[in-house]
Write a protein that holds these residues in place. Structure first.
Motif, mmCIF file in Angstrom:
data_model
loop_
_atom_site.group_PDB
_atom_site.id
_atom_site.type_symbol
_atom_site.label_atom_id
_atom_site.label_comp_id
_atom_site.label_asym_id
_atom_site.label_seq_id
_atom_site.Cartn_x
_atom_site.Cartn_y
_atom_site.Cartn_z
ATOM 1 N N LEU A 601 13.987 -5.686 -5.426
ATOM 2 C CA LEU A 601 12.778 -5.492 -6.228
ATOM 3 C C LEU A 601 12.930 -4.194 -7.020
ATOM 4 O O LEU A 601 12.947 -3.109 -6.443
ATOM 5 C CB LEU A 601 11.544 -5.404 -5.330
ATOM 6 N N THR A 602 13.075 -4.305 -8.326
ATOM 7 C CA THR A 602 13.201 -3.123 -9.174
ATOM 8 C C THR A 602 11.823 -2.813 -9.744
ATOM 9 O O THR A 602 11.267 -3.619 -10.495
ATOM 10 C CB THR A 602 14.220 -3.382 -10.302
ATOM 11 N N SER A 638 6.981 4.773 0.340
ATOM 12 C CA SER A 638 6.466 5.540 -0.781
ATOM 13 C C SER A 638 7.422 5.249 -1.946
ATOM 14 O O SER A 638 8.641 5.403 -1.801
ATOM 15 C CB SER A 638 6.494 7.013 -0.375
ATOM 16 N N VAL A 639 6.890 4.774 -3.067
ATOM 17 C CA VAL A 639 7.780 4.365 -4.165
ATOM 18 C C VAL A 639 7.293 4.914 -5.503
ATOM 19 O O VAL A 639 6.131 5.325 -5.635
ATOM 20 C CB VAL A 639 7.883 2.818 -4.268
ATOM 21 N N LYS A 640 8.195 4.876 -6.486
ATOM 22 C CA LYS A 640 7.825 5.284 -7.847
ATOM 23 C C LYS A 640 8.550 4.374 -8.840
ATOM 24 O O LYS A 640 9.437 3.600 -8.445
ATOM 25 C CB LYS A 640 8.150 6.760 -8.077
ATOM 26 N N VAL A 645 13.853 -1.723 -4.101
ATOM 27 C CA VAL A 645 13.620 -2.004 -2.680
ATOM 28 C C VAL A 645 14.317 -3.321 -2.364
ATOM 29 O O VAL A 645 14.100 -4.329 -3.039
ATOM 30 C CB VAL A 645 12.102 -2.104 -2.379
ATOM 31 N N THR A 646 15.178 -3.274 -1.353
ATOM 32 C CA THR A 646 15.935 -4.476 -1.006
ATOM 33 C C THR A 646 15.237 -5.191 0.148
ATOM 34 O O THR A 646 14.935 -4.577 1.167
ATOM 35 C CB THR A 646 17.375 -4.078 -0.611
ATOM 36 N N VAL A 647 14.974 -6.476 -0.023
ATOM 37 C CA VAL A 647 14.234 -7.234 0.986
ATOM 38 C C VAL A 647 14.974 -8.528 1.296
ATOM 39 O O VAL A 647 15.349 -9.265 0.383
ATOM 40 C CB VAL A 647 12.813 -7.600 0.483
ATOM 41 N N LEU A 655 8.405 -13.172 0.766
ATOM 42 C CA LEU A 655 7.933 -11.806 0.917
ATOM 43 C C LEU A 655 6.641 -11.636 0.147
ATOM 44 O O LEU A 655 6.322 -12.412 -0.762
ATOM 45 C CB LEU A 655 8.985 -10.804 0.402
ATOM 46 N N ALA A 656 5.918 -10.599 0.523
ATOM 47 C CA ALA A 656 4.700 -10.245 -0.214
ATOM 48 C C ALA A 656 4.562 -8.739 -0.165
ATOM 49 O O ALA A 656 4.910 -8.110 0.845
ATOM 50 C CB ALA A 656 3.485 -10.908 0.428
ATOM 51 N N ALA A 657 4.083 -8.158 -1.250
ATOM 52 C CA ALA A 657 3.916 -6.704 -1.254
ATOM 53 C C ALA A 657 2.695 -6.324 -2.064
ATOM 54 O O ALA A 657 2.330 -7.001 -3.036
ATOM 55 C CB ALA A 657 5.153 -6.033 -1.838
ATOM 56 N N GLN A 658 2.090 -5.235 -1.614
ATOM 57 C CA GLN A 658 0.988 -4.632 -2.359
ATOM 58 C C GLN A 658 1.459 -3.228 -2.724
ATOM 59 O O GLN A 658 1.894 -2.487 -1.840
ATOM 60 C CB GLN A 658 -0.244 -4.576 -1.464
ATOM 61 N N VAL A 659 1.400 -2.895 -3.998
ATOM 62 C CA VAL A 659 1.902 -1.590 -4.434
ATOM 63 C C VAL A 659 0.747 -0.863 -5.117
ATOM 64 O O VAL A 659 0.373 -1.183 -6.244
ATOM 65 C CB VAL A 659 3.089 -1.758 -5.411
ATOM 66 N N ARG A 660 0.167 0.114 -4.405
ATOM 67 C CA ARG A 660 -1.031 0.768 -4.956
ATOM 68 C C ARG A 660 -0.789 2.251 -5.140
ATOM 69 O O ARG A 660 0.041 2.850 -4.442
ATOM 70 C CB ARG A 660 -2.244 0.502 -4.068
ATOM 71 N N LYS A 661 -1.524 2.847 -6.054
ATOM 72 C CA LYS A 661 -1.348 4.270 -6.327
ATOM 73 C C LYS A 661 -1.750 5.056 -5.095
ATOM 74 O O LYS A 661 -2.778 4.756 -4.470
ATOM 75 C CB LYS A 661 -2.187 4.691 -7.528
#
Ligand code: NOJ
Length: 663
Positions: A601-602, A638-640, A645-647, A655-661
């Motif tokens: 996931l880039t 923690s990402v920017k 991210v390798t899954v 897979l499922a992801a939530q990416v919030r500030k």
């Protein structure tokens, strides 16, 4: 000087002579040439990046009154350039840009009849339609449309057979030359790389198109009218002039990102006709539904009756507690014993509609109505106003409709649902529902063609081999691959009510049939499969077996600011990222077929210089759809922007992801 250059450019992209014309996409990559051949037959060809895509292909219409396939002359041509954008009421993105060049060729047939062909060229494809201006005669009885796509190569085509009941089949890939007649749409993997998507847009009062190969060309086959013995007739459409056919659309994309991002179909539909759209609300909904499919409940009254006041109370409270905006109830109304005559205003005695409507209102949860017609569209049409008055009076703002019957009964007798009569019926339902501020989730529909731009109360449709097949299909359930085909085929035609979210895989009805997926794959579907009415299909008690996985379902929205395919391959895997509408949070969903694979996931879509927290739900190391579907991990990072991210996704996993500030 600049001005002169622009004028020269426009002249070049839209050149025409007395028997030919030329048009290019705004970026100049796709070119179309039109001319009349020696017989006066309209023909066109298409190149992309200088390579021939379609060789000279014929256009024309045959009616009982006229053979409009040759003996034409060009009377004049007009051109137009559009560069604009519009806001969606709901959708995969908020703003859609519409940039195209248009060429309208006015033709005169030797009989004196006038016909126009309008072409539109976009940067990612093209479309054309036949237009019949007001003139004498007033009626045309269309028996054929000879539209051709003469692809220069025998591309691999993903399709389903044209007579598939309700479009509920597994998609199959084979060279075009080996395919029998297919339903529209089809997705092509082009021999030299790239993709094409063949479909139609703005199907309002015409039969749905099907496609077949003949003499090396892909041709249109319009769904015919049936006679009183339900036999095929030669008539395809009855039209009064003036009228236009639906748009014939060809998306041409370099990669799957471009293919899935194409909005040509929506752009080809008319702008929204509903003035106040504030009542049209995207939402997730649970339902008294899966229980009937796994046979622990029944639609009809009896000891296992699902839609009882007591059950509905439980579902409404569950919805409220878990951030799910709606609850569907199937089997609330009379008629399920024999499917002969459904009432849409009378409930079974164990269903207290006034009380439940008050309860739903006090909880702030929507009841989603259900109108199964058993294919009797004619009966439904005669009571539509009454039915919608009843639903509106009980605060019901969305209805799931159903037409289970291989051939439906319309006001014109037994007809295919994708024939002209069926198409008219579905449109009547949408238009009538809009008057009562009711949204529609149409099961057993005609294939979507983008009407939701004009009528955004048409929110979602089935037209797919959906999750329910995994409850009762004697073939064991859909193979893992199935869900990895749909985002690139059926779902390109419009939102899908696939009903994701099974959390319990043991099947009490047919133990050999099951959902071929891990729990994480079910989560991934909420992002990969777009639907503004998104069902959360399993039973509340099954969700409570995995509350930490259910948290993703509670939080994932179904209306988006932006959507982008991160990675994918038709029939192998799909990874989508979507940003919630009106917010900053991104959601990522991934699904894979029977092969385990690693997804990278880039995170290029995130805002620059901002720290995000990513919660990831992923298959555990030993997960597998058959042996360990419930094995999953939940991780936090923690990402920017730009991070990778390798899954790992298990066989049948996701897979499922939530990416919030982060604050
Ligand atoms: C078929 C539909 O797809 C399903 O969702 C529904 O439960 C049944 N028909 C009964 O209406």
């Amino acid at each position: 000087m600049k001005r002169i250059l622009i004028i020269c450019f426009i002249a070049f992209v839209m050149a025409s002579c007395h028997h030919c014309a030329h048009l290019q996409s705004p970026d100049g990559t796709i070119s179309l040439d039109f001319r009349l051949d020696e017989q006066g037959t309209p023909i066109y060809h298409v190149t992309k990046d200088g390579q021939l895509i379609l060789d000279w292909s014929k256009l024309g219409i045959v009616s009982q009154e006229y053979d409009l396939t040759h003996e034409f002359t060009i009377t004049h041509t007009t051109t137009n350039t559009v560069n604009t954008s519009w806001e969606t009421v709901w959708g995969e993105e908020r703003t859609i840009s519409d940039q195209h060049n248009e060429l309208i060729i006015a033709l005169k047939h030797q009989s004196g009849l006038k016909m126009k062909i309008a072409f539109r060229m976009y940067n990612d494809g093209l479309a054309f339609r036949y237009i019949f201006p007001k003139q004498s005669p007033k009626l045309l009885t269309i028996t054929d449309e000879i539209t051709e796509y003469r692809f220069v190569s025998d591309h691999q085509a993903w399709s389903i057979p044209w007579l598939t009941e309700y479009y509920e089949a597994l998609w199959d890939k084979a060279p075009l030359s080996q395919k029998d007649t297919m339903c529209s749409p089809i997705t092509l993997e082009l021999t030299n790389g790239g993709y094409a998507f063949v479909h139609e847009a703005a199907l309002y009062d015409y039969p749905a198109q099907n496609l077949y190969m003949q003499d090396g060309a892909l041709k249109l086959y319009l769904t015919p009218w049936l006679n009183q013995h339900a036999q095929v007739t030669s008539v395809k459409a009855y039209e009064s002039l003036p009228f236009s056919t639906p748009w014939r659309m060809l998306i041409l994309a370099d990669d799957l990102q471009e293919l899935t991002a194409s909005r040509i179909m929506l752009n080809l539909n008319e702008p929204c006709k509903i003035k106040d759209t504030s009542w049209i609300k995207p939402m997730k909904f649970i339902g008294i539904w899966w229980g009937m499919h796994i046979k622990t409940m029944t639609w009809e009254m009896g000891p296992l009756h699902g839609a009882t006041t007591e059950n509905m109370e439980k579902y409404l409270h569950f919805a409220k507690e878990h951030n799910i905006e709606g609850v569907l109830a199937e089997g609330w109304n009379k008629g399920w014993e024999d499917w002969r005559h459904f009432s849409f205003t009378e409930s079974y005695p164990d269903w207290d509609m006034p009380y439940l409507s008050r309860l739903a209102d006090s909880l702030g949860v929507e009841i989603i109505g259900h109108n199964e017609t058993g294919g009797n569209a004619a009966d439904y049409e005669t009571v539509l106003e009454e039915a919608y008055t009843y639903h509106a009076e009980h605060g019901i703002n969305a209805i799931k409709t159903g037409y289970v019957a291989p051939i439906i009964r319309t006001l014109d007798g037994l007809q295919w649902n994708k024939g002209q009569s069926g198409v008219r019926h579905y449109r009547k339902v949408i238009e009538t529902a809009a008057k009562y501020q009711i949204a529609i989730d149409n099961h057993e529909p005609v294939m979507p063609t983008g009407l939701q731009r004009t009528y955004p109360n048409l929110m979602t449709q089935e037209g797919v081999r959906g999750q329910e097949w995994n409850a009762w299909s004697r073939d064991g359930g859909s193979p893992c691959e199935h869900v990895t085909v749909l985002p690139y085929t059926r779902i390109l035609a419009g939102p899908v009510d696939y009903t994701p979210g099974v959390f319990h895989f043991e099947n009490p009805v047919i133990p050999t049939t099951r959902v071929h997926s891990t729990l994480m794959n079910q989560l991934g579907l909420f992002v990969c499969f777009y639907s503004p009415l998104q069902m959360v299909c399993d039973l509340p008690e099954h969700y409570m077996e995995h509350p930490d996985a259910f948290r993703f379902v509670e939080e994932v929205p179904c209306d988006w600011e932006r959507s982008l395919l991160m990675d994918g391959k038709i029939g192998d895997y799909c990874i989508y990222a979507r940003q919630e509408r009106g917010g900053d949070t991104w959601y990522i969903g991934g699904i894979t077929d029977e092969e385990a694979r690693t997804a990278e996931l880039t995170l290029d879509m995130l805002d620059e210089g901002v720290e995000y927290t990513m919660t990831l739900w992923c298959d555990a190391e030993n997960a597998d759809w058959l042996t360990r579907p419930y094995a999953y991990d939940i991780k936090e990072y923690s990402v920017k922007k730009g991070d990778k991210v390798t899954v790992w996704m298990a066989a049948g996993g996701g897979l499922a992801a939530q990416v919030r500030k982060t604050n």
